[in-house]
Design a protein around this motif. Structure first.
Motif, PDB file in Angstrom:
ATOM      1  N   ASP A 133       0.833  -1.203   0.000  1.00  0.00           N
ATOM      2  CA  ASP A 133       0.000   0.000   0.000  1.00  0.00           C
ATOM      3  C   ASP A 133       0.864   1.248   0.000  1.00  0.00           C
ATOM      4  O   ASP A 133       0.804   2.071   0.903  1.00  0.00           O
ATOM      5  CB  ASP A 133      -0.879  -0.045   1.258  1.00  0.00           C
ATOM      6  N   GLU A 370       3.419  -7.983   7.327  1.00  0.00           N
ATOM      7  CA  GLU A 370       2.131  -8.567   6.911  1.00  0.00           C
ATOM      8  C   GLU A 370       2.309  -9.576   5.776  1.00  0.00           C
ATOM      9  O   GLU A 370       1.456  -9.682   4.895  1.00  0.00           O
ATOM     10  CB  GLU A 370       1.183  -7.438   6.461  1.00  0.00           C
ATOM     11  N   TYR A 431     -10.705  -0.254   9.851  1.00  0.00           N
ATOM     12  CA  TYR A 431     -11.147  -1.136   8.768  1.00  0.00           C
ATOM     13  C   TYR A 431     -12.268  -2.072   9.213  1.00  0.00           C
ATOM     14  O   TYR A 431     -13.128  -2.455   8.425  1.00  0.00           O
ATOM     15  CB  TYR A 431      -9.986  -1.997   8.269  1.00  0.00           C
ATOM     16  N   GLU A 458       1.560  -1.178  13.968  1.00  0.00           N
ATOM     17  CA  GLU A 458       0.761  -0.277  13.123  1.00  0.00           C
ATOM     18  C   GLU A 458      -0.648  -0.136  13.663  1.00  0.00           C
ATOM     19  O   GLU A 458      -1.233  -1.134  14.064  1.00  0.00           O
ATOM     20  CB  GLU A 458       0.644  -0.799  11.680  1.00  0.00           C
TER      21      GLU A 458
HETATM   22  C1  GCU Z   1      -1.016  -2.290   6.491  1.00  0.00           C
HETATM   23  C2  GCU Z   1       0.325  -2.062   5.835  1.00  0.00           C
HETATM   24  C3  GCU Z   1       0.608  -0.636   5.508  1.00  0.00           C
HETATM   25  C4  GCU Z   1      -0.649   0.030   4.987  1.00  0.00           C
HETATM   26  C5  GCU Z   1      -1.652   0.018   6.119  1.00  0.00           C
HETATM   27  C6  GCU Z   1      -2.954   0.709   5.720  1.00  0.00           C
HETATM   28  O1  GCU Z   1      -0.888  -2.571   7.825  1.00  0.00           O
HETATM   29  O2  GCU Z   1       1.400  -2.567   6.593  1.00  0.00           O
HETATM   30  O3  GCU Z   1       1.650  -0.588   4.547  1.00  0.00           O
HETATM   31  O4  GCU Z   1      -0.401   1.346   4.541  1.00  0.00           O
HETATM   32  O5  GCU Z   1      -2.001  -1.319   6.420  1.00  0.00           O
HETATM   33  O6  GCU Z   1      -3.841  -0.017   5.250  1.00  0.00           O
HETATM   34  O7  GCU Z   1      -3.035   1.929   5.881  1.00  0.00           O
END
Ligand code: GCU
Length: 735
Positions: A133, A370, A431, A458
């Protein structure tokens, strides 16, 4: 002496050329480095940024040098795969877009030279990253240098290393450090002189390697943000070649129950992540960009940084050393495992460790991010991680290995036993699911594995500063919801010091050209600050209030929420001061004492100037009572599904998609509907469903989530969601 000449100027950029010969003609756009060809199309959405092979050409005269001197070209970042041609001959190929590599050109130099570099960021199955992403910018986006060294010189070619390696071992009780300095030499020499802390030691060379050991009494520790003291180590030879590096003396360990300790004292690692890109320039950053980011990091008061998802610029690791940030460094082994990518993970990890070994700020090497999101935990994946883990420990016996795991990964997965420590990326409350599930996840994990070190690598929620709401809700992309989300997480992480580190995803909005949401094209807006670094969102000040103990301040939230329909509006203040007075239209309204977050309920009827005061700190906003909601505050593309099934439209005596999955599945009839739907979904999505079926932890977690959350997360379209709800509404709940 070595002579380093910048080669950033006077390039031609050729977007398309059939081959090196055509490119070498040099007809193209005149540019200077750093450069990316995706500075614009990589940040404007559409998932259509140019990915392919482009060319850079530079003509240069033979450099001044002694007859026996050697000449190298140094590339500090060529994304993603580069091939180097000099005077028509291919002299090097490098796979990996984030590390330094060098190539010797001595014997190929002519009076006039043509350097041609092809750089390729296209799709492939061997060089990471391929699925992630963020925008995979292409280009020579960091410095290129010409390095002239004596015939016998410190190593330049191996893995882009500095040629000098420093290993300080601290003895806290004796207040001393034993510092081992090693250097590698190319060519014929007998001895190297090392210098540390004004002490010199001569060391003989054996097989091109020299080593010396220094003892620093009353050592000045590198002690995080409070005292990031740096020493310098030098290595030089009689012929004048010299290399030097800074280093820091620190000792750390992590207690699974008590968290991170630095130099014998508890040291809470609470911080943020950072991608290396800015609005308008892509990832072609200058030192000014890096300094700007470090300024903002110091303002928020972070003690740790996760430099995702790849090796960052040396300049930035240097800034972390100088400012005492504890860093998680990683390679871009991300999202989807590629069976032909193993060699690339190993080469990128070797370069990351070798090139960054001396940075005191770095305390761990991230193996992957991930990686089970789109790949099964099979032998190939496990073996790739074992090899990476062993490689890190072979190259660096002083640091830990870690991993950032996706929320679906079952907590008893064997992959979690490979790295020394682990962290999870969770997005409950954004999410999917509810905010409380973040707390539940970690508490369950910590209870089940009390001897495992666990962190929060994260978490975040997208927010467009334009969008505001009096009643924020998940998925509305408002600045207001992002603040509410982070208020919950902040209190969660403050209650769990055993989380070895926590990293907000992300400090800055960043480019993900495949995204188109929240009113922005091509951006992930989970940042606490916008991608141009111009706007700090309210949530930025929440963490500043909690973490920055040096700069007294008061921040009134909702500056951008001027038009308000409510009669009594919540005025929220973030501050690192304990006593806040609110003044409305010049009159003292209320004084509160507390910590970090202060909420006032203020009746409004017209236009009001509201000021928050804490000692000498003040901040003001203007609000206006309006009858109609300001439509500019609302993300209009918000999926209608989030407000379809208001409670009064549903028969409360029957099941609906607002019920939790476990409740629905407990009813045989309703449960059968879900099983059929999941089975159908599984066939659509291949093996991911197995990951659910064979994953009791995931099933438990999903059970706590509402069906609507799960359906949104699975990307179900509106019609099928309505259909499921209609069916469920036909099934009475048993009393
Ligand atoms: C994931 C991922 C990120 C991404 C984030 C998101 O955890 O590691 O690279 O940007 O989700 O969906 O914002």
């Amino acid at each position: 002496m070595r002579n380093i000449v910048s080669f950033n100027d006077n390039w031609k950029f050729i977007k398309n050329a059939a081959d090196e010969v055509e490119a070498a003609k040099g007809e193209g756009e005149s540019i200077a480095l750093p450069h990316t060809w995706n500075a614009v199309d990589g940040q404007d959405g559409g998932n259509d940024y140019h990915r392919g092979t482009c060319w850079y050409v530079k003509k240069f005269a033979k450099p001044e040098k002694n007859e026996t001197d050697k000449a190298y070209l140094e590339f500090c970042g060529a994304a993603m795969t580069a091939e180097i041609y000099l005077n028509g001959e291919k002299i090097s190929r490098h796979e990996g877009g984030y590390s330094t590599f060098r190539v010797e050109i001595t014997e190929r130099l002519e009076e006039e030279n043509t350097l041609v570099v092809s750089v390729d960021n296209s799709n492939n199955t061997t060089v990471y990253p391929q699925t992630a992403d963020f925008t995979f910018y292409g280009g020579l986006y960091r410095d290129v240098n010409l390095i002239i060294v004596p015939e016998t010189h410190f190593e330049l070619a191996y893995c882009g290393s500095q040629g000098i390696k420093v290993t300080p071992v601290v003895n806290l009780e004796e207040k001393k450090a034993v510092v081992t300095v090693e250097a590698w030499v190319c060519g014929d020499a007998d001895m190297v002189t090392f210098e540390v802390n004004q002490e010199k030691i001569n060391a003989s060379l054996e097989d091109g390697r020299a080593k010396a050991e220094f003892v620093i009494e009353n050592v000045h520790l590198w002690d995080g943000v409070d005292d990031p003291y740096l020493y310098t180590a030098k290595a030089f030879m009689e012929n004048g070649d010299i290399v030097s590096t800074r280093f820091g003396c620190r000792k750390y360990y992590i207690d699974p129950q008590k968290g991170f300790f630095l130099n014998g004292h508890p040291y809470l690692l609470r911080g943020v992540s950072r991608h290396q890109d800015f609005k308008g320039v892509g990832n072609a950053l200058t030192i000014e960009h890096h300094k700007k980011d470090m300024e903002i990091i110091k303002e928020i008061g972070a003690t740790t940084l996760r430099l995702a998802h790849y090796q960052h610029a040396q300049e930035f690791y240097d800034l972390c050393d100088e400012n005492g940030l504890i860093v998680w460094a990683e390679i871009p082994y991300i999202t989807m495992h590629m069976k032909n990518g193993r060699a690339n993970t190993l080469s990128q990890m070797e370069e990351l460790v070798v090139q960054n070994y001396n940075h005191p700020s770095i305390i761990c090497w991230g193996l992957s991010n991930e990686i089970t999101a789109a790949s099964a935990v099979d032998d190939d994946l496990l073996e790739n991680h074992r090899l990476l883990n062993n490689l890190c420990h072979r190259l660096d016996s002083t640091r830990l290995t870690t991993m950032a795991n996706v929320f679906m990964l079952e907590t008893d997965s064997p992959i979690l036993e490979i790295p020394d420590i682990n962290s999870y990326n969770l997005y409950f409350g954004w999410y999917l699911g509810e905010l409380e599930q973040n707390d539940e996840f970690f508490d369950e994990y910590h209870e089940k594995y009390p001897d495992r070190v666990i962190g929060f690598s994260e978490y975040g929620a997208d927010a467009n500063p334009q969008y505001q709401a009096a009643v924020p809700e998940k998925g509305d992309y408002t600045e207001s919801y992002q603040a509410v989300y982070h208020e919950h997480i902040l209190q969660m992480i403050e209650k769990r010091p055993w989380l070895w580190a926590t990293h907000v995803w992300n400090l800055f909005d960043f480019a993900a050209d495949g995204r188109d949401e929240g009113g922005k094209h091509g951006e992930n807006q989970k940042g606490l600050v916008t991608i141009d670094r111009k706007t700090k969102k309210d949530a930025f000040y929440l963490y500043k209030a909690a973490w920055n103990k040096k700069e007294p301040f008061v921040h009134l939230c909702g500056k951008r929420y001027v038009d308000r329909t409510e009669d009594v509006t919540e005025v929220k203040v973030y501050s690192n001061q304990s006593k806040i007075t609110l003044v409305v239209d010049g009159k003292e309204f209320e004084t509160q004492t507390g910590k970090t977050i202060f909420k006032f309920n203020v009746p409004i009827s017209g236009e009001h100037k509201i000021t928050a005061i804490a000692d000498s700190c003040t901040d003001s906003i203007t609000v206006k009572k309006v009858e109609e909601e300001n439509q500019d505050y609302i993300f209009i593309k918000r999926s209608p599904v989030t407000n379809w099934f208001d409670a009064d439209e549903l028969d409360p005596e029957c099941f609906s998609i607002n019920d939790k999955l476990a409740e629905i599945k407990a009813n045989p009839k309703a449960g059968a509907i879900i099983d059929e739907m999941m089975a159908k979904g599984a066939s659509d999505r291949g093996d991911v469903a197995d990951a659910v079926k064979d994953n009791p932890g995931l099933q438990r977690m999903m059970g706590r989530m509402t069906l609507i959350s799960l359906l949104k997360q699975s990307g179900a379209d509106d019609e099928s969601i309505k259909q499921v709800n209609r069916i469920l509404q036909g099934i009475k709940k048993e009393n």
